[in-house]
Design an enzyme around this catalytic site. Sequence first.
Site, PDB file in Angstrom:
ATOM      1  N   LYS A 146       0.854  -1.198   0.000  1.00 21.83           N
ATOM      2  CA  LYS A 146       0.000   0.000   0.000  1.00 21.83           C
ATOM      3  C   LYS A 146       0.887   1.243   0.000  1.00 21.83           C
ATOM      4  O   LYS A 146       1.040   1.945   1.005  1.00 21.83           O
ATOM      5  CB  LYS A 146      -0.954  -0.019   1.189  1.00 21.83           C
ATOM      6  CG  LYS A 146      -2.151   0.931   1.020  1.00 21.83           C
ATOM      7  CD  LYS A 146      -3.228   0.643   2.032  1.00 21.83           C
ATOM      8  CE  LYS A 146      -4.377   1.630   1.933  1.00 21.83           C
ATOM      9  NZ  LYS A 146      -5.161   1.476   0.682  1.00 21.83           N
ATOM     10  N   LEU A 199      -4.319  -5.151  -4.188  1.00 19.61           N
ATOM     11  CA  LEU A 199      -4.156  -4.895  -2.767  1.00 19.61           C
ATOM     12  C   LEU A 199      -5.111  -5.798  -1.997  1.00 19.61           C
ATOM     13  O   LEU A 199      -6.288  -5.914  -2.361  1.00 19.61           O
ATOM     14  CB  LEU A 199      -4.458  -3.435  -2.467  1.00 19.61           C
ATOM     15  CG  LEU A 199      -4.262  -3.005  -1.012  1.00 19.61           C
ATOM     16  CD1 LEU A 199      -2.782  -3.011  -0.639  1.00 19.61           C
ATOM     17  CD2 LEU A 199      -4.863  -1.623  -0.774  1.00 19.61           C
ATOM     18  N   GLU A 238      -8.713  -4.554 -10.006  1.00 18.00           N
ATOM     19  CA  GLU A 238      -9.423  -3.901  -8.899  1.00 18.00           C
ATOM     20  C   GLU A 238      -9.745  -2.477  -9.315  1.00 18.00           C
ATOM     21  O   GLU A 238      -9.362  -2.022 -10.387  1.00 18.00           O
ATOM     22  CB  GLU A 238      -8.567  -3.912  -7.638  1.00 18.00           C
ATOM     23  CG  GLU A 238      -7.230  -3.217  -7.802  1.00 18.00           C
ATOM     24  CD  GLU A 238      -6.292  -3.412  -6.610  1.00 18.00           C
ATOM     25  OE1 GLU A 238      -6.792  -3.743  -5.522  1.00 18.00           O
ATOM     26  OE2 GLU A 238      -5.078  -3.222  -6.784  1.00 18.00           O
TER      27      GLU A 238
END
Length: 283
Positions: A148, A206, A181
């Site tokens: 992240k 993620l 995503e």
Amino acid sequence: MSRIAYVNGQYVPHLDAAVHIEDRGYQFADGVYEVIPVVNNKLIGEEGHLDRLWRSMEELKMAEPMKRKPLEMVMREVLRQNGVENGLIYLQVTRGVAPRDHPFPRDAVSSLVMTAKKTSPEKAEAKAAKGVSIITVPDIRWARRDIKSVSLLPNVLAKQEAVEKGAYEAFQVDEEGFITEGSSTNAWIITQDGTLVTRPTGNDILAGITRADLLKLLEQKNYKVELRPFTVEELQNAREVFLTSSSSYVLPIVEVDGKPVGNGHPGSISNDLRGIFKDFMNN
């Protein structure tokens, strides 16, 4: 009440909060972050978020700015000083301040900043009741999306394209035509037979904390789930589509690339899942 930020050991007015110009987060995007939702004074998924923060630091060989327990205490003090009972807390760790040079500086001291803000549960519910639209865009990000990182420019470009096209989010598509995503969310579809599908975790997405918590709830409720990639065509022909994130929880999607999903209204399963997740947050 004016907002308060935490910057490297000090609580300061938000408008005055600053880091040095040679902080490596500013110059190299050499940093990681987390956003944790707060509902009725409870940090939702706190353990998972902090586990992921520590993993991101380890993957980048970044020193922790402080031990975990003191950090948890600082988080709660930031929330208290900002009067946040429902909202979000943002944590960012960078490799710290050093003369500009690509290699890691020796004996780097990591920087830690935190901010908190209030959010409106009423606005979130109104959005969920109506549903949102998305577009699809090519995924142009680096190969370690599991970290992240604050290096979010490709995500920003994807989100901006969505905004310019009147959409809420952009689902990103890999070179093989599969959805990875959203620009700031995890992507889900519900097939015509009611199966929930989301991409398995790996370096290409993620590992969302809301996603992980929802998967546990789905297992408890005996929903049928498949962890596999799905194509743009599957997305466009799905019975229902929704996204998950720390700020949106479970959010129904009613339009993909200008075409309605189902009857163009939030689906019954997506609505049920949002209710299940809200119950989880409030217990």
